[in-house]
Design a protein around this motif. Sequence first.
Motif, short mmCIF file in Angstrom:
data_model
loop_
_atom_site.label_atom_id
_atom_site.label_comp_id
_atom_site.label_asym_id
_atom_site.label_seq_id
_atom_site.Cartn_x
_atom_site.Cartn_y
_atom_site.Cartn_z
N PHE A 42 1.07 -1.50 0.39
CA PHE A 42 -0.44 0.38 -0.09
C PHE A 42 0.76 1.24 0.24
O PHE A 42 0.89 1.98 0.87
CB PHE A 42 -0.96 0.10 1.03
N GLN A 50 -12.00 3.08 -1.03
CA GLN A 50 -11.14 2.01 -0.17
C GLN A 50 -11.38 2.08 0.86
O GLN A 50 -11.53 1.16 1.58
CB GLN A 50 -9.48 1.48 -0.97
N GLU A 72 -7.88 -3.62 -11.12
CA GLU A 72 -6.78 -2.92 -11.21
C GLU A 72 -6.99 -1.73 -9.97
O GLU A 72 -6.17 -0.67 -10.75
CB GLU A 72 -6.38 -2.46 -12.00
N HIS A 73 -7.72 -2.17 -9.16
CA HIS A 73 -7.95 -1.04 -7.57
C HIS A 73 -7.40 -1.71 -6.59
O HIS A 73 -7.59 -0.60 -5.97
CB HIS A 73 -9.24 -0.50 -8.25
N GLY A 74 -6.58 -2.62 -6.66
CA GLY A 74 -6.44 -3.36 -5.74
C GLY A 74 -7.08 -4.17 -4.20
O GLY A 74 -6.40 -4.32 -3.12
N SER A 77 -5.13 -7.16 -3.21
CA SER A 77 -4.39 -6.69 -2.65
C SER A 77 -5.16 -6.39 -0.51
O SER A 77 -4.95 -6.72 0.57
CB SER A 77 -3.95 -5.77 -2.91
#
Length: 217
Positions: A42, A50, A72-74, A77
């Motif tokens: 991060f 988020q 593709e916006h995490g 993760s």
Amino acid sequence: MSYKKLALSKVLETATLSENKEKERAREDFVFFCQRYLPHIFKKPFADFQLEIVRYLQDESMKRVVIAAPREHGKTSLVFVGYVLWASLYGKHKYILVIASSEEQAKEQLFNIKLEIEGNYRILEDFGDMKTSVWSSNRLQLASGTYIVARGAGSSIRGLVKRGLRPDLIILDDIEKDLHKESATMRKKLKEWFYRAVMGLSKDAKLFVIGTIIHYD
């Protein structure tokens, strides 16, 4: 004790107290946990969407959460790696089931979690060695007592109830494949599996579904 040794002892004692304080702050603050223990993942401040996901994750009163988010916006993760690490290291959940689009994809994300537990110096420093004898490609048990099990969408999950213990956190991350966009039969089969197997696994678990919309069925 010499003055230099006494001064060094005081510095180390202060540093230890500071680290313990930060560890305890991270217990209740998931965003701070990510900043302290996972800055290599991060690297930027959390975006508003988020932070909204974090709010849903941390709200214990919300037992059923479904979120649509672009690729593709995490999100993997954030949810699959960051949140599962946070919840398992602090023992906030005792049995976590994580489900991805395939068994291979689920194992890959569990491998990323293992890498952090085994090699993240700050996690090792603050939590110690969390490995136990249960440490395979699809199943972990941490020293905190938390189990993490990884499965692929559509797989059998009936045997996951062990000695009366059922998952208390179920995360489904991008369980649809691009092939589902072209096949109504595949979408129907996945939906039936979700309602029959996942929803029937544990009525008291927090169920968190996040993914990208590929079809409007």
